[in-house]
Design an enzyme around this catalytic site. Structure first.
Site, PDB file in Angstrom:
ATOM      1  N   TYR A  99      -6.710  -9.031  11.328  1.00  0.00           N
ATOM      2  CA  TYR A  99      -5.387  -8.777  11.906  1.00  0.00           C
ATOM      3  C   TYR A  99      -5.333  -9.312  13.330  1.00  0.00           C
ATOM      4  CZ  TYR A  99      -4.275  -5.589   8.068  1.00  0.00           C
ATOM      5  OH  TYR A  99      -3.999  -5.054   6.832  1.00  0.00           O
ATOM      6  N   GLU A 149       0.851  -1.200   0.000  1.00  0.00           N
ATOM      7  CA  GLU A 149       0.000   0.000   0.000  1.00  0.00           C
ATOM      8  C   GLU A 149       0.885   1.248   0.000  1.00  0.00           C
ATOM      9  OE1 GLU A 149      -2.859   0.009   3.200  1.00  0.00           O
ATOM     10  OE2 GLU A 149      -3.859   1.794   2.412  1.00  0.00           O
ATOM     11  N   GLU A 193      -5.981  -9.290   3.486  1.00  0.00           N
ATOM     12  CA  GLU A 193      -5.194  -8.597   4.511  1.00  0.00           C
ATOM     13  C   GLU A 193      -5.173  -9.480   5.754  1.00  0.00           C
ATOM     14  OE1 GLU A 193      -5.886  -4.407   5.260  1.00  0.00           O
ATOM     15  OE2 GLU A 193      -6.449  -4.096   3.152  1.00  0.00           O
ATOM     16  N   ASN A 205     -12.376  -1.299  -1.266  1.00  0.00           N
ATOM     17  CA  ASN A 205     -11.679  -1.916  -0.122  1.00  0.00           C
ATOM     18  C   ASN A 205     -12.356  -1.469   1.170  1.00  0.00           C
ATOM     19  OD1 ASN A 205      -9.237  -2.979   1.505  1.00  0.00           O
ATOM     20  ND2 ASN A 205      -9.338  -0.822   2.106  1.00  0.00           N
ATOM     21  N   GLU A 206     -12.605  -2.384   2.036  1.00  0.00           N
ATOM     22  CA  GLU A 206     -13.170  -2.075   3.364  1.00  0.00           C
ATOM     23  C   GLU A 206     -14.260  -1.009   3.252  1.00  0.00           C
ATOM     24  OE1 GLU A 206     -10.171  -1.572   6.440  1.00  0.00           O
ATOM     25  OE2 GLU A 206      -9.535  -3.651   6.194  1.00  0.00           O
ATOM     26  N   GLN A 255       2.074  -6.147   5.552  1.00  0.00           N
ATOM     27  CA  GLN A 255       2.249  -5.833   4.159  1.00  0.00           C
ATOM     28  C   GLN A 255       3.651  -6.295   3.742  1.00  0.00           C
ATOM     29  OE1 GLN A 255       1.120  -1.842   3.101  1.00  0.00           O
ATOM     30  NE2 GLN A 255      -0.842  -1.966   4.173  1.00  0.00           N
TER      31      GLN A 255
END
Ligand code: AHR
Length: 501
Positions: A248, A25, A304, A172-173, A353
């Site tokens: 996460y 990103e 992710e 995204n999201e 990432q």
């Protein structure tokens, strides 16, 4: 004694290489400094891409790279990142540190990076603040070979041939930074936007990825599947090819997160519990997807995943720079074993990432770079890419942990490719070695052709720029054959790979 019974004759599905994918990103020093230094840099580069980092990524056999975000994707306007670099618009990266983004890394640079790494491309479009036209034109710019305004613009900017876009994320999201939408609203938007993500190259159709849920927000998966998937007209191949999931590991919760390097034994086990939670998340999201798609036409893209700790003291809080210890190595081992075992539905995944951000596989400091323990685990696991998952059954495994944070001591998965079994194991105990007896459906005539390990006697250990090999991938000798069975002693806090023919 713990036992692992492998039935190498029973295959449970193909592990797509893309499950070992990465995410990059415009965040902190991931793209700028980490991957791209520009043609004029003193750091050795090819067309602006750091040579040392690209070489390390090639060794890792990166199958796919996602870009440009993340939250950044829904604020990114691709036309700002093409043409003469001197004239590219500067913008504020509002999500990540409020720094100036000069757009010197754009579409052409991303495609060049993927070419150098040798990986597939996953471009994430802007649904949150962009328009249908903008998304549609980006796809035309990248993939159309004929005469058209966008294809002509690409040629004018120096690229005659179209590129191949393997995957395209439609937002995204969008439940959060991508527009704070409801699932129904997003799903209707998805239906509209994806219509104009044209497949100009029918021989290589773009796989479209719908924005999926955050962690355990099952209502989102349900809402998107109900509104978007069930309306998939059969004549339109590729209406939705995958739906995403983001998760996460924050050992101390989202608000506190906790130090990446300074943690207690309890912190170790909390992290393991939270890594293993991926199993429940996959089971429950997949059960919802199964209701709409029992034939498994679409895949789940965990695009992710990884650890998210407090930033390294003294660094920009918006840059999400953290170290990676033996604990991260175990999180990677646990997660990748879970993905392998869900290969019927999990078709893509991206660790977050790639460089200098969150659970990065590479860290850089000026012209120096290091490979993290996570890098070494992903390197050991690369043999699972494109292999067939084998049935394997773990029994008599102890539970280890502290203060209610209990986990099974061992994680495992097994696959076969070209007649070679790859067995990946992790010992989740912070303090105890463990013996494991491995049996096969045919025990005779087997031979270990490669055995590797990632560990350290101190589970806080990590690599530094001065000492980059404190935690390394090393030869593993802790196994022996007994009556056709492989008896392995897994050191505490270790990840082991055995390749057996
Ligand atoms: O990876 C960091 C951020 O985490 C991404 O930009 C966003 O998609 C997620 O919330």
């Amino acid at each position: 004694m713990a036992r692992l019974q492998i039935n190498e004759k029973k295959k449970l599905g193909r592990i797509e290489p893309e499950v070992y994918g990465h995410f990059s990103e415009h965040l902190g020093r991931c793209i700028y400094e980490g991957l791209y230094v520009g043609e004029d840099s003193d750091i050795e580069n090819v067309n602006g891409m750091r040579t040392d980092v690209v070489e390390a990524l090639r060794e890792l056999q990166v199958p796919v790279l996602r870009w440009p975000g993340g939250c950044f994707a829904d604020e990114y306007h691709w036309k700002d990142g093409i043409g003469d670099k001197k004239n590219r618009k500067k913008m504020i990266n509002t999500h990540w540190g409020g720094v100036v983004e000069d757009n010197s890394f754009g579409t052409h640079e991303f495609m060049e990076l993927c070419k150098q790494i040798g990986c597939k491309t996953y471009v994430n479009g802007n649904l949150g603040s962009g328009t249908v036209q903008e998304m549609s034109e980006w796809v035309e710019y990248m993939t159309f070979s004929g005469v058209s305004p966008m294809a002509d613009l690409r040629r004018k900017n120096g690229h005659e041939e179209p590129w191949k876009v393997d995957y395209f994320g439609v937002g995204n999201e969008n439940w959060g930074c991508g527009g704070n939408m409801t699932p129904e609203f997003y799903a209707n938007e998805y239906r509209r936007y994806q219509t104009y993500v044209r497949n100009y190259d029918e021989a290589h159709p773009i796989k479209k990825i719908a924005c999926g849920a955050n962690i355990d927000e099952y209502y989102w998966t349900e809402g998107v599947m109900k509104t978007a998937f069930s309306h998939t007209p059969s004549r339109y191949h590729g209406f939705m090819d995958l739906i995403s999931l983001h998760y996460y590991v924050h050992p101390e919760g989202w608000d506190i997160k906790g130090s990446a390097t300074d943690f207690t034994e309890e912190g170790w086990y909390k992290t393991m519990v939270k890594a293993l939670y991926m199993e429940e998340l996959l089971n429950r999201h997949c059960a919802i997807i199964d209701q709409y798609d029992p034939e498994k036409k679409i895949g789940l893209s965990v695009d992710e995943w990884g650890t998210w700790f407090s930033v390294e003291p003294g660094t920009n809080p918006g840059f999400l720079y953290q170290q990676s210890t033996v604990r991260d190595a175990l999180v990677a081992a646990v997660t990748l074993n879970i993905f392998n075992k869900h290969c019927d539905r999990v078709k893509l995944a991206c660790i977050a990432q790639m460089v200098n951000v969150l659970q990065a596989v590479i860290l850089t400091d000026g012209e120096r770079m290091l490979k993290t323990p996570t890098y070494h685990v992903m390197h050991m696991y690369r043999h699972h890419q494109g292999a067939e998952l084998c049935a394997s059954d773990l029994t008599d495994v102890d539970t280890v942990g502290t203060d209610g944070w209990d986990v099974p001591q061992i994680t495992e998965s097994v696959s076969e490719k070209d007649g070679i079994l790859t067995i990946t194991l992790g010992n989740l105990s912070a303090t105890e070695d463990k013996e494991l007896t491995i049996g096969f459906s045919e025990n005779e005539g087997k031979k270990v052709i490669e055995a590797r390990i990632v560990t350290n006697s101190d589970y806080h250990a990590y690599n530094t720029f001065d000492e980059p090999s404190i935690v390394n991938e090393e030869e593993f000798t802790g196994f022996k054959w007994e009556s056709g069975h492989l008896v392995v002693t897994l050191p505490k806090a270790s990840v082991v790979k055995l390749r057996v023919r």
